[in-house]
Scaffold this motif. Structure first.
Motif, PDB file in Angstrom:
ATOM      1  N   LEU A   1      -7.832 -20.204   6.929  1.00 37.84           N
ATOM      2  CA  LEU A   1      -8.742 -19.068   7.027  1.00 37.84           C
ATOM      3  C   LEU A   1      -8.144 -18.070   8.014  1.00 37.84           C
ATOM      4  N   ILE A   2      -8.047 -16.828   7.596  1.00 32.93           N
ATOM      5  CA  ILE A   2      -7.540 -15.797   8.483  1.00 32.93           C
ATOM      6  C   ILE A   2      -8.640 -14.762   8.655  1.00 32.93           C
ATOM      7  N   TYR A   3      -9.050 -14.559   9.882  1.00 31.00           N
ATOM      8  CA  TYR A   3     -10.146 -13.650  10.167  1.00 31.00           C
ATOM      9  C   TYR A   3      -9.594 -12.313  10.613  1.00 31.00           C
ATOM     10  N   ASN A   4     -10.099 -11.264  10.017  1.00 31.57           N
ATOM     11  CA  ASN A   4      -9.830  -9.923  10.524  1.00 31.57           C
ATOM     12  C   ASN A   4     -11.167  -9.387  11.027  1.00 31.57           C
ATOM     13  N   HIS A   5     -11.297  -9.268  12.321  1.00 28.43           N
ATOM     14  CA  HIS A   5     -12.559  -8.806  12.885  1.00 28.43           C
ATOM     15  C   HIS A   5     -12.564  -7.311  13.153  1.00 28.43           C
ATOM     16  N   HIS A   6     -11.530  -6.612  12.675  1.00 32.57           N
ATOM     17  CA  HIS A   6     -11.512  -5.178  12.903  1.00 32.57           C
ATOM     18  C   HIS A   6     -12.596  -4.526  12.061  1.00 32.57           C
ATOM     19  N   PRO A   7     -13.387  -3.645  12.661  1.00 32.57           N
ATOM     20  CA  PRO A   7     -14.542  -3.116  11.909  1.00 32.57           C
ATOM     21  C   PRO A   7     -14.153  -2.256  10.710  1.00 32.57           C
ATOM     22  N   TYR A   8     -13.024  -1.585  10.774  1.00 29.31           N
ATOM     23  CA  TYR A   8     -12.756  -0.681   9.642  1.00 29.31           C
ATOM     24  C   TYR A   8     -11.301  -0.631   9.193  1.00 29.31           C
ATOM     25  N   ARG A   9     -10.412  -1.317   9.864  1.00 29.71           N
ATOM     26  CA  ARG A   9      -9.019  -1.207   9.452  1.00 29.71           C
ATOM     27  C   ARG A   9      -8.524  -2.481   8.788  1.00 29.71           C
ATOM     28  N   ALA A  10      -7.842  -2.287   7.684  1.00 29.25           N
ATOM     29  CA  ALA A  10      -7.155  -3.411   7.068  1.00 29.25           C
ATOM     30  C   ALA A  10      -5.759  -3.472   7.649  1.00 29.25           C
ATOM     31  N   PHE A  11      -5.201  -4.636   7.728  1.00 27.64           N
ATOM     32  CA  PHE A  11      -3.805  -4.700   8.155  1.00 27.64           C
ATOM     33  C   PHE A  11      -3.115  -5.864   7.458  1.00 27.64           C
ATOM     34  N   PRO A  12      -1.794  -5.756   7.318  1.00 28.55           N
ATOM     35  CA  PRO A  12      -1.067  -6.818   6.630  1.00 28.55           C
ATOM     36  C   PRO A  12      -0.651  -7.931   7.595  1.00 28.55           C
TER      37      PRO A  12
ATOM     38  N   ARG B   1      12.434 -36.134   0.378  1.00 26.38           N
ATOM     39  CA  ARG B   1      13.295 -36.666   1.436  1.00 26.38           C
ATOM     40  C   ARG B   1      14.413 -35.706   1.828  1.00 26.38           C
ATOM     41  N   GLU B   2      14.359 -34.459   1.369  1.00 28.85           N
ATOM     42  CA  GLU B   2      15.423 -33.538   1.739  1.00 28.85           C
ATOM     43  C   GLU B   2      14.921 -32.306   2.456  1.00 28.85           C
ATOM     44  N   ARG B   3      13.965 -31.640   1.873  1.00 25.74           N
ATOM     45  CA  ARG B   3      13.525 -30.419   2.523  1.00 25.74           C
ATOM     46  C   ARG B   3      12.037 -30.196   2.288  1.00 25.74           C
ATOM     47  N   PRO B   4      11.400 -29.465   3.176  1.00 28.78           N
ATOM     48  CA  PRO B   4       9.953 -29.262   3.059  1.00 28.78           C
ATOM     49  C   PRO B   4       9.621 -28.092   2.132  1.00 28.78           C
ATOM     50  N   HIS B   5       8.344 -27.954   1.861  1.00 26.43           N
ATOM     51  CA  HIS B   5       7.882 -26.753   1.166  1.00 26.43           C
ATOM     52  C   HIS B   5       7.916 -25.594   2.144  1.00 26.43           C
ATOM     53  N   LEU B   6       8.253 -24.450   1.644  1.00 29.44           N
ATOM     54  CA  LEU B   6       8.169 -23.254   2.472  1.00 29.44           C
ATOM     55  C   LEU B   6       7.408 -22.205   1.679  1.00 29.44           C
ATOM     56  N   LEU B   7       6.354 -21.725   2.278  1.00 26.13           N
ATOM     57  CA  LEU B   7       5.550 -20.720   1.593  1.00 26.13           C
ATOM     58  C   LEU B   7       5.350 -19.552   2.538  1.00 26.13           C
ATOM     59  N   GLU B   8       5.817 -18.400   2.130  1.00 27.23           N
ATOM     60  CA  GLU B   8       5.617 -17.194   2.933  1.00 27.23           C
ATOM     61  C   GLU B   8       4.915 -16.171   2.064  1.00 27.23           C
ATOM     62  N   MET B   9       3.919 -15.550   2.643  1.00 24.95           N
ATOM     63  CA  MET B   9       3.159 -14.587   1.857  1.00 24.95           C
ATOM     64  C   MET B   9       2.846 -13.376   2.708  1.00 24.95           C
ATOM     65  N   LEU B  10       2.860 -12.234   2.101  1.00 22.85           N
ATOM     66  CA  LEU B  10       2.402 -11.033   2.783  1.00 22.85           C
ATOM     67  C   LEU B  10       1.013 -10.710   2.245  1.00 22.85           C
ATOM     68  N   LEU B  11       0.055 -10.756   3.119  1.00 21.96           N
ATOM     69  CA  LEU B  11      -1.328 -10.565   2.705  1.00 21.96           C
ATOM     70  C   LEU B  11      -1.893  -9.326   3.367  1.00 21.96           C
ATOM     71  N   GLN B  12      -2.755  -8.660   2.654  1.00 23.24           N
ATOM     72  CA  GLN B  12      -3.467  -7.542   3.244  1.00 23.24           C
ATOM     73  C   GLN B  12      -4.866  -8.027   3.591  1.00 23.24           C
ATOM     74  N   LEU B  13      -5.223  -7.969   4.858  1.00 27.53           N
ATOM     75  CA  LEU B  13      -6.544  -8.438   5.255  1.00 27.53           C
ATOM     76  C   LEU B  13      -7.514  -7.269   5.250  1.00 27.53           C
ATOM     77  N   PRO B  14      -8.534  -7.298   4.408  1.00 27.12           N
ATOM     78  CA  PRO B  14      -9.518  -6.213   4.420  1.00 27.12           C
ATOM     79  C   PRO B  14     -10.275  -6.213   5.752  1.00 27.12           C
ATOM     80  N   PRO B  15     -10.812  -5.077   6.121  1.00 28.23           N
ATOM     81  CA  PRO B  15     -11.514  -5.029   7.402  1.00 28.23           C
ATOM     82  C   PRO B  15     -12.713  -5.960   7.421  1.00 28.23           C
ATOM     83  N   ASN B  16     -12.941  -6.528   8.586  1.00 31.39           N
ATOM     84  CA  ASN B  16     -14.121  -7.363   8.811  1.00 31.39           C
ATOM     85  C   ASN B  16     -14.275  -8.423   7.733  1.00 31.39           C
ATOM     86  N   SER B  17     -13.272  -9.240   7.579  1.00 30.60           N
ATOM     87  CA  SER B  17     -13.297 -10.169   6.463  1.00 30.60           C
ATOM     88  C   SER B  17     -12.671 -11.487   6.870  1.00 30.60           C
TER      89      SER B  17
END
Lengths: 613, 791
Positions: free
Chosen positions: B585-596, B636-652
């Motif tokens: 869970l990623i919280y964006n507590h900004h009242p009006y700005r979205a950010f990546p 037994r060789e390498r782990p999963h790697l997951l990278e994502m660029l997400l846009q968090l909507p404001p207050n969400s």
């Protein structure tokens, strides 16, 4: 193996088994029962011992000082509870915050399938409040839970008081390695179910709950505290959880060890351990304790708030304070110290509790019977079914040989598939009706009869149950006259079915499996179409699952030393049925579907055999 | 070089910004433009300064991080603590390319105006008055030396500082670009402290000026400086050591102490000449850097989890356990082999289990970890990242860490680092960061910077016994008596932002020095104690700061949960030992700005992620990540790697879920305590968070209207890294406690049950003729010869 490979010797063995089938079965049955009763005899059982290394050798020092203050907090809690007429959420949040916890709340609501008349609830709305004591320098991967229910009326206020007192005391200690979650749950098990589902983000029962904001990682152990008086005479340990699951025996050992250390009377099933095993009364005391445990476990319902934790592989137990008329009393400080000691030991755990037994029976708090000792009792009963099946198999395969000897080519009338399948299908359909209709048709019943919803559900269930016995000659529906071969095949199928069913049940919940085996196995063994109909029918009805439950209710009351009259017993029986259905709907208890969908149809098959024409 | 950097920059821009929503692109691009121009101007100004090149230790002005910070985040004493961000790098890159548009009004100028506007009323009048007053006081002091009280000592110290400041005041405005501290308002306020002194001045610290003359070896020390602060004669290759301690009273009543020790050495480790003469820089690390061609090395050991909801943001985030990430030089051919060796060597240096880092827990993040020092690397094949969430940090890790310090634990701030107190805390984190930095504004040569940090949080309830009163002695059971003699700067900062007029708590001994810095997007005010000044220690010759809260009911008022702009939590959902679900869970507590944000999670192979079940949702709606880099695991060789660029909507709340299945390990692969569970390391969330300062659009009260129409770009966002909790997952575990029973039982079942059944099913039974005896057989042979029928 030469015995089986050699046709001659095999024939001889089979011959002996078929010839002596009835006596062997009798012996097995009696041996099984005797073995079971022997389990409570102390020389045959093992003394409990601490298996977990991390909790064994190092004793901790308990210093909890603030029992009186905890009781004062409990009184304050009671006052606020009375004022708000329910859970004093705000007060709890403030109090927990003031003790330095991270406090969160969870709202939940649940509409019961039908009103619960015992606890007088239908639409349940509530709030759980929990505070997390974050362990210093720990990465939030492990947690322990201490919970106390917020019960209606004047119950359990002291439990909440001690919980808050412990929270305050624990907060100022540096040695915690696991987060400790202090939970006050409303509406006892429903709140606990909502909290656990929220914590693990699952939804098995269709409850509405708001997601949790704070977590402490994987929960290692939990204790639920129930305390309704300022002083207690003894503490009772409740272990039986949902579907007969039990926590690791080390949790019971831990409780016992600290009771011994601090000098608190401790009981299980409300019975003190006794030392006079060689007397009759001592033995009967042990039998009573064990039978109570067997009955509670067989009921498949959680006997305390801890019961729901077990599904999530969290070792949990309830500790109930008992205040009787004994002279020696234990004050709240001592109870607090006991809990402190237990939590410090649990805090020392390096791994989950896994060293000791998960399957056991306790004839007293100091003695236990492990799975290796009690399983033979069930095995002896299950053996009867296999022997009967072997006998039937031999009987079914022998007629052709006889015809060839006569020199007359009589092809034995092989029973039609339909004559076997029809009873199977119909009895299972009856089971499905028993499972679904009571809850579905409650409105209809309420409209047409002067009963409440709960009564409607229970009476519908009983009506379907008794109505199902009318389907005793189903094999003739499609296949016409039944043959001698026909009932034998049907009985073979039914006996094997019962064996598999009971075997699986006993592996999951020994007590339930054993009690069912005790009643169903003799019935399965002797029923043929050729026994006296009326007498057998009476015996069958008496041994049917429904009446077994009724007897169990009376027996349980008797064991608990609260005997009931016939009238009260009947009312209790009705409420037990409704509770069973509710347990299934609310917490996912498996007894009701097991009984309705599998055990009852199986019994109906034998009923069909009795009335085979 | 510039072209490559530019390329890298734009690659990065693309990954971070352009892929996000259109609106954001529009928003972000002008920001960088303006900022770059601002930075450019700064550089130009800095070049004009005569002292700039001769001030390598502190003022590596063109050093990227510094430059970035100059632009926005950390103005003031805290600049060393700020995290450089990609945006900064971009800015810096642009600056080097000379893309600046000088026509635009720069940030500095605006700010300058602002500040002037703000303080003009006071400043214009007070400055002269103060000077007069001070001279008067000076005279008094010289005449009446015997009457010197403790406060007067402070006064003298102030005076000294003031004199230096006065000297430099003329150049101050030009020099503002060189340090963020200089950008802070330099204003002198009249402060009324005691009855004795009618008016004592409380000033904003002009940090850069002091530092300059204190530790710059090239410039002769000024008259006011105590001789103790003089560094020894400079060696041929210049190195410099600074130490500082920041103390921040936290919301919850706890207290946060953050140590930073910075060693900068103008040595080229990668050059032709071998570096063999070590002075301040630890030789053990230097050799490692040379041998393994390390460009950047970041290693942190953390015990505990940073409680963002109660404590706010840390200066330097780190995940529980050990974290190591290294950028290698592009000359390294066998990166994996070098990495393996390096981890083993570091394991020895830090007495940690870093040798458990192998290919099963090493990943190569594609976007989340960029070089923090100068560098134009974009090829992430030279990056290795690994975490060991199980690592326990204790004294055996602290001792080697302290040995890297020039003064060890003998003098300076490091005397406070006593393990019995440091590990009686709620949170403990120590880190070592090595990175190349620019030596001069033109960045012709590079220096190696070693930054050792130690963060510790003391708990109100366990250490403070519930009483809100903190002192150095109470925290560390030591007091400060001297600065490290080798240090060019040695300071203690106390965050007094919430306490501007001393209404919350009382700080004693009081210090008149204040400094401001924008830390983590918030403008903070700090009281400064300069340990190189003898006056800081007072008459008792030891400094024991005491923070005493005034209203006693502070203990009663429960601390409220903070709502940090960005925070996250992670947990395992479900029950049973077969499947499960990881929720982030990623919280964006900004009242009006979205950010990546960039989310990185590395999951060990024994949790088999079902990537098709990956869902990302915010506010109940599907939130499509604009960039996904997924590398499936190999058993037994390498782990999963997951990278994502997400846009968090404001207050969400954005919820990322992925299901997994638990693998059954081979029986030798279980740990000695398999029932404890298996750890999954923290996820890393890297974000550009809109700053609190920028949120404050109504701050026109203390700012002139003309300066505040456009939101100030430099402070619009700041870089932040958030680590989630590590997870503890139980795998299906055999009962190891009874292998003998299991073996016996299994063998019996196989032998008796399976064997006999198989036998019965496959064998065909025939009635066997008894074989004839030997005599009979011989007789038959004879009969066959004779042609007689056989017997």
């Amino acid at each position: 193996m030469g015995l089986l490979s050699d046709p001659n010797r095999r024939r001889a063995l089979i011959g002996m088994l078929t010839r002596l089938n009835a006596p062997i079965c009798m012996i097995c049955y009696m041996a099984g029962v005797a073995w079971f009763m022997g389990l409570a005899f102390e020389p045959f059982t093992l003394r409990t011992y601490m298996s977990e290394n991390a909790m064994g050798s190092t004793m901790v020092e308990e210093r909890f000082p603030a029992g009186e203050r905890a009781l004062a907090t409990g009184r304050e809690f009671a006052a606020h509870k009375k004022k708000t007429g329910g859970m004093p959420v705000d007060w709890l949040v403030r109090t927990m915050q003031a003790r330095g916890l991270e406090v969160y709340t969870q709202r939940f609501s649940r509409k019961l399938p039908f009103p619960d008349e015992d606890k007088e609830r239908y639409m349940v709305k509530g709030t759980n409040v929990y505070g997390i004591l974050r362990a210093p320098r720990a990465p939030r991967t492990e947690a322990l839970v201490l919970s106390a229910p917020c019960s209606p009326g004047n119950e359990n206020n002291q439990a909440v008081g001690i919980l808050l007192g412990l929270a305050q005391y624990f907060r100022s200690q540096i040695y915690w390695a696991k987060d400790i979650i202090f939970l006050v749950n409303e509406h006892d098990l429903i709140g606990m179910q909502a909290w656990l589902e929220g914590y693990h983000h699952t939804n098995t029962t269709g409850m509405d709950w708001s997601p949790l904001q704070g977590r402490g990682g994987s929960i290692q152990a939990a204790l639920s505290l129930e305390l309704s008086s300022d002083v207690v005479t003894s503490l009772d340990l409740v272990l039986e959880g949902l579907n007969g699951q039990l926590p690791n025996l080390d949790l019971a050992n831990l409780f016992y060890a600290f009771c011994q250390k601090i000098g608190v009377l401790c009981t299980t099933q409300g019975k003190l351990p006794r030392n006079d095993w060689d007397t009759t009364s001592g033995y009967s005391h042990a039998v009573q304790t064990m039978m109570l445990m067997v009955l509670k476990q067989a009921s498949s319902r959680p006997w305390g708030d801890h019961g729901l934790f077990l599904r999530y592989h969290i070792e949990a137990a309830s500790i109930k304070g008992v205040n009787s008329f004994r002279p020696y009393k234990t004050d709240a400080t001592t109870v607090g110290r006991l809990l402190e000691g237990m939590y410090r030991k649990l805090n020392n755990l390096l791994e989950r509790l896994h060293q000791s037994y998960f399957f056991y029976l306790m004839p007293s708090l100091t003695r236990f019977v492990s799975i290796g000792y009690y399983m033979p009792a069930f095995g002896l009963l299950a053996l009867i079914l296999l022997l009967r099946a072997l006998d039937l198999w031999v009987q079914l395969s022998s007629p052709p040989t006889r015809t060839t000897e006569d020199g007359v080519e009589v092809v034995p009338a092989s029973p039609g598939v339909l004559s076997i399948l029809t009873p199977l299908v119909i009895s299972h359909l009856t089971g499905v009706a028993l499972y679904t209709l009571p809850v579905l048709s409650q409105e209809l019943a309420v409209e047409h009869f002067p009963v409440s919803e709960t009564e409607a559900v229970v009476l519908t269930a009983i009506a379907i149950y008794t109505g199902g016995t009318r389907s005793h000659d189903t094999h003739r529906l499609l296949a016409g006259e039944g043959t001698e071969q026909g009932w034998k095949v049907l009985k073979l199928v039914a006996v094997l079915y019962l064996a598999v069913l009971l075997g699986c049940t006993a592996l999951i919940n020994f007590s339930l499996g054993f009690i069912l085996a005790l009643t169903l196995v003799p019935l399965a063994a002797f029923i043929t179409p050729h026994v006296p109909k009326t007498l057998s029918a009476v015996v069958m009805v008496i041994l049917s699952p429904g009446l077994t439950l009724l007897f169990a209710v009376f027996f349980f009351q008797e064991l608990q030393e609260t005997p009931v009259t016939l009238q009260e017993g009947w009312m209790l029986y009705l409420s037990v049925i409704s509770q069973g259905i509710l347990d299934h709907a609310l917490y996912g208890s498996l007894l009701y579907p097991l009984a309705a969908l599998l055990v009852y149809p199986c019994w109906l098959l034998f009923w069909n055999i009795l009335f085979w024409k | 070089m510039a072209a490559r950097r530019c390329l890298g920059l734009w690659f990065f821009l693309i990954t971070l910004c352009v892929v996000s929503t259109g609106a954001d692109v529009l928003h972000t691009t002008p920001v960088t433009g303006t900022e770059s121009s601002a930075a450019g101007t700064e550089t130009v100004v800095a070049r004009e300064l005569p002292e700039a090149p001769s001030d390598p230790g502190e003022h590596t002005a063109a050093e990227p991080t510094r430059e970035g910070e100059q632009n926005d985040r950390t103005r003031g004493g805290e600049q060393t603590l700020g995290q450089p961000t990609r945006e900064e790098e971009q800015e810096q890159e642009k600056t080097r390319e000379g893309e600046q548009t000088p026509a635009q009004p720069t940030r500095e100028e605006e700010e300058e105006e602002e500040e002037q506007e703000q303080t003009r009323g006071e400043e214009e009048f007070t400055r002269e008055e103060e000077e007069e007053e001070l001279t008067r006081e000076e005279e008094e002091l010289t005449t009446e030396e015997e009457e010197l009280t403790r406060e007067e000592e402070e006064q003298t110290r102030e005076e000294e500082e003031l004199t230096t400041e006065e000297e430099e005041l003329t150049t101050e405005e030009e020099e503002l670009t060189r340090e963020e501290e200089e950008q802070t308002r330099e204003e002198e306020e009249e402060q009324q402290t005691t009855a004795q002194q009618e008016e004592q001045t409380k000033r904003w610290e002009a940090t850069e000026l002091e530092e300059e003359h204190v530790h710059d070896a090239a410039v002769p020390p000024l008259a006011g400086d105590p001789p103790a602060a003089d560094p020894p004669s400079p060696p041929p290759s210049k190195d410099d050591f600074q130490e500082e301690l920041v103390i921040r009273p936290l919301h919850s009543g706890d207290i946060y102490a953050s140590f930073q020790f910075r060693t900068v050495w103008d040595a080229d480790f990668m050059g032709d000449q071998k570096v063999s003469h070590y002075r301040l820089f630890p030789k053990s690390l230097g050799q490692v850097i040379t041998k393994f061609s390390v460009r950047e090395l970041h290693i942190s050991f953390t015990q505990g989890y940073w409680r963002t909801m109660q404590w706010g943001q840390p200066y330097l985030p780190s995940p529980p356990g050990a974290e190591l990430w290294v950028w290698f030089q592009d000359t390294v051919t066998d990166v994996d082999g070098t990495w393996k060796e390096l981890t083993n060597v570091l394991s020895g240096i830090f007495c940690a289990s870093l040798n458990f880092i192998d290919s099963t827990n090493t990943v190569q993040p594609s976007a989340s970890f960029k070089p923090l020092g100068i560098g134009n690397v974009t090829d992430h094949s030279f990056l290795r990242y690994a975490t060991l969430p199980r690592e326990i940090v204790c004294t055996e890790n602290l001792t080697p860490w302290k040995k890297l310090l020039p003064c060890g634990s003998k003098a300076g701030l490091s005397v406070l680092l006593k393990s019995e107190k440091l590990f009686h805390s709620t949170f403990h984190s120590q880190a070592v960061h090595v990175r190349p930095v620019c030596q001069d504004p033109q960045c012709r040569t590079t220096s190696m910077e070693l930054r050792q940090t130690l963060n510790v949080v003391f708990d109100l309830h366990t250490s403070g016994q519930g009483k809100r009163e903190w002192s150095l002695f109470k925290m560390f059971s030591r007091t400060l008596t001297e600065a490290c003699p080798l240090a060019s700067s040695s300071k203690v900062y106390v965050d007094v932002t919430d306490n501007p007029q001393g209404e919350q708590f009382e700080l004693s001994p009081a210090t008149p020095l204040l400094t401001q810095a924008v830390v983590l997007g918030d403008r903070r005010t700090y009281s400064v104690y300069d340990l190189t000044q003898q006056a800081s220690f007072g008459s008792s010759r030891s400094l024991n700061m005491l923070l005493r809260w005034k209203n006693s009911h502070n203990n009663v008022v429960p601390p409220v949960m903070l709502r940090p702009l960005l925070h996250s939590e992670r947990y395992v959902a479900g029950y049973g030992l077969q499947a499960g679900e990881i929720h982030t869970l990623i919280y964006n507590h900004h009242p009006y700005r979205a950010f990546p944000v960039l989310l990185l999670s590395a999951v060990p192979w024994y949790l088999r992620l079902y990537i098709h079940t990956l869902t990302v949702s915010s506010k109940g709606k599907d939130n499509r990540p604009s960039y996904i880099h997924y590398q499936p695991s190999k058993d037994r060789e390498r782990p999963h790697l997951l990278e994502m660029l997400l846009q968090l909507p404001p207050n969400s709340v954005t919820e990322v879920t992925v299901e997994f299945e638990r693998a059954l390990l081979k029986w030798t692969e279980y740990t000695p305590d398999p029932n404890h569970g298996f750890y999954v390391g923290s996820s890393v969330i890297s974000a550009l968070v809109p700053s609190v300062v920028a949120m404050d659009t109504n701050s026109t009260l203390d700012r002139p209207l003309f300066s505040s129409f456009f939101p100030c770009k430099e402070e619009a966002s700041y870089f932040m890294r958030v680590y989630t909790e590590p997870l503890l997952v139980n795998l299906p575990t055999p009962d190891f406690s009874m292998p003998y029973n299991v073996i016996c039982l299994t063998c019996t079942v196989v032998a008796v049950g399976y064997g006999s059944l198989y036998n019965l099913l496959t064998r065909t039974f025939q009635v066997d003729e008894p074989s004839p005896g030997l005599a009979k057989r011989i007789a038959n042979v004879i009969r066959r010869f004779r042609g007689v029928p056989l017997l």
